[in-house]
Design an enzyme around this catalytic site. Structure first.
Site, PDB file in Angstrom:
ATOM      1  N   SER A   5       0.959  -1.301   0.002  1.00 16.78           N
ATOM      2  CA  SER A   5       0.059   0.082   0.210  1.00 16.78           C
ATOM      3  C   SER A   5       0.953   1.247  -0.096  1.00 16.78           C
ATOM      4  O   SER A   5       0.605   2.226   0.603  1.00 16.78           O
ATOM      5  CB  SER A   5      -0.926   0.007   1.160  1.00 16.78           C
ATOM      6  OG  SER A   5      -1.770   1.203   1.249  1.00 16.78           O
ATOM      7  N   CYS A   6       1.776   1.506  -1.001  1.00 15.06           N
ATOM      8  CA  CYS A   6       2.477   2.507  -1.027  1.00 15.06           C
ATOM      9  C   CYS A   6       3.844   2.981  -0.347  1.00 15.06           C
ATOM     10  O   CYS A   6       4.188   2.376   0.233  1.00 15.06           O
ATOM     11  CB  CYS A   6       1.593   3.734  -0.824  1.00 15.06           C
ATOM     12  SG  CYS A   6      -0.104   3.599  -0.736  1.00 15.06           S
ATOM     13  N   ASP A   7       4.428   3.882  -0.894  1.00 14.38           N
ATOM     14  CA  ASP A   7       5.723   4.624  -0.225  1.00 14.38           C
ATOM     15  C   ASP A   7       5.427   6.161  -0.213  1.00 14.38           C
ATOM     16  O   ASP A   7       4.912   6.665  -1.566  1.00 14.38           O
ATOM     17  CB  ASP A   7       6.896   4.179  -0.998  1.00 14.38           C
ATOM     18  CG  ASP A   7       7.140   2.780  -1.088  1.00 14.38           C
ATOM     19  OD1 ASP A   7       8.067   2.250  -0.108  1.00 14.38           O
ATOM     20  OD2 ASP A   7       6.713   1.883  -1.877  1.00 14.38           O
TER      21      ASP A   7
END
Length: 418
Positions: A5-7
């Protein structure tokens, strides 16, 4: 399901070129999810008005600031965005000792939007999110289906002078101020012993659960994280890779450098597969309050095959119609109970144009290379154009009211010719 779910990244002087803050985020979501980019103007409200978030209704603020958001089209909140005061926020999914399987409440994405609408500095955004978290809690499915995918949230928040990392576990939270250099976060807790703000009962709660002895130095990540979990293994790798890419550009981090980081597939930061990068954002915010911030969004999957298009806050901004998804109102399957009984077509006009071109770029190397060159040329022209206003300011605000939509139309023109 392994979470991906992202950086989120932020760079401050002296790691950036010039007196600027550079913010960046990839939103990694299910590969079939549409991410829209939308603008909401400032608004005033009466004392008893409510706001309908993704799952629950809460008290509305008396005034909300203008915001530009990159958001999954099915929900109210946002993965990332900025407001007229140049506050930028991105969130990450995190898991720890505390269960995330609670009742429907505020999603982390709702808290991103609420923080942007209600805070004119990064520190105030920390306070706004913390207050809402304690009052309403966090919880509810984070995907547009019935799988029950839930998580807690961490937030990276920046403004013209500093950044804050806010990490949560249930209603408990800790925050760390970042005043220089760079910082990146992935799907794991990152605050250790430097805690600048915290929930007043956060330490005592951990002691009561047996997670902390009450005597040794308090380390938030150590105390609130799982001791071991497959869920955060990939996050640890991405975090290290992101830190390495920032270090490689340390002292020379620019908008273009941040875009390159977000496009990096070898590191896993630009994700492919069932979870993929469905939207990306890069913001350039000068420390000088007389100068505007520039916020770039893709509104399409895979930044390698997308254009970072600029948005600048000015009065009378035109509607971002080509990146706005259809609205289904009270008939939306995400609003009706039981939820998610069906999945409507949420593709916005840019997504519709981008989808077949992305497939061509994937399947035909030579043709794809030519398309990529056309997209990069458009992006380069816009970055150079924005560099001028970042240096001298906005001389003709009316010339920028159609900046983002105009760039979208030029991008769609490249697709039509391809």
């Amino acid at each position: 399901m392994l979470p991906s779910s992202c950086d989120t990244f932020v760079a401050l002087p002296p790691s950036t070129e010039g007196q600027r803050i550079i913010f960046g985020k990839n939103s990694d979501r299910p590969c079939d999810e549409v991410q829209e980019v939308v603008y909401f103007p400032p608004m005033d409200y009466g004392p008893d008005e409510k706001v309908e978030c993704t799952y629950i209704q809460i008290d509305q603020a008396s005034h909300t600031y203008a915001v530009v958001l990159s958001k999954p089209a099915w929900l109210w909140g946002a993965e990332m965005g900025a407001n007229e005061h140049q506050v930028c926020i991105g969130n990450e999914a995190v898991w720890g000792r505390e269960s995330a399987d609670g009742e429907e409440a505020l999603l982390g994405m709702d808290l991103v939007r609420l923080g942007l609408e209600r805070a004119d500095t990064a520190e105030k955004a920390v306070d706004v999110i913390a207050e809402l978290l304690e009052k309403y809690g966090q919880g509810g499915p984070c995907l547009e289906d019935q799988c029950g995918f839930t998580y807690h949230n961490s937030f990276l928040i920046s403004d013209r002078k500093e950044a804050w990392l806010l990490e949560t576990s249930g209603k408990y939270w800790a925050a760390e101020r970042v005043e220089g250099g760079y910082r990146n976060i992935s799907n794991q807790y990152g605050i250790t012993t430097k805690i600048d703000k915290e929930h007043p009962e956060m330490r005592e709660y951990a002691r009561s659960k047996g997670w902390w002895d009450g005597e040794s130095e308090f380390n938030f990540a150590t105390v609130y994280s799982f001791l071991t979990t497959a869920r955060i293994e990939s996050a640890g790798t991405r975090y290290c890779e992101g830190k390495r890419l920032l270090e490689k550009r340390n002292g020379h981090i620019t908008a273009e450098a941040m875009m390159d980081i977000l496009r990096d597939k070898e590191s896993g930061i630009n994700m492919e597969g069932m979870f993929m990068t469905t939207g990306s954002m890069v913001s350039v915010v000068p420390r000088d309050p007389a100068l505007p911030g520039v916020h770039y969004f893709t509104a399409t999957p895979d930044p390698e095959r997308s254009v970072f298009k600029p948005f600048v806050f000015v009065k009378n901004v035109h509607e971002l119609g080509e990146t706005s998804s259809p609205s289904f109102g009270p008939d939306d399957p995400a609003k009706k109970k039981p939820r998610f009984q069906s999945k409507p077509d949420r593709k916005h006009p840019l997504f519709v144009k981008h989808e077949p071109i992305a497939a061509i770029m994937e399947s035909y190397k030579e043709r794809g290379q030519k398309i990529t060159e056309g997209l990069r040329q458009l992006e380069k022209e816009k970055v150079e154009e924005m560099e001028n206003i970042l240096q001298v300011g906005i001389e003709q605000p009316d010339m920028l009211v159609n900046l983002f939509p105009g760039c979208v139309l030029k991008e769609m023109s490249v697709y039509s010719k391809s």
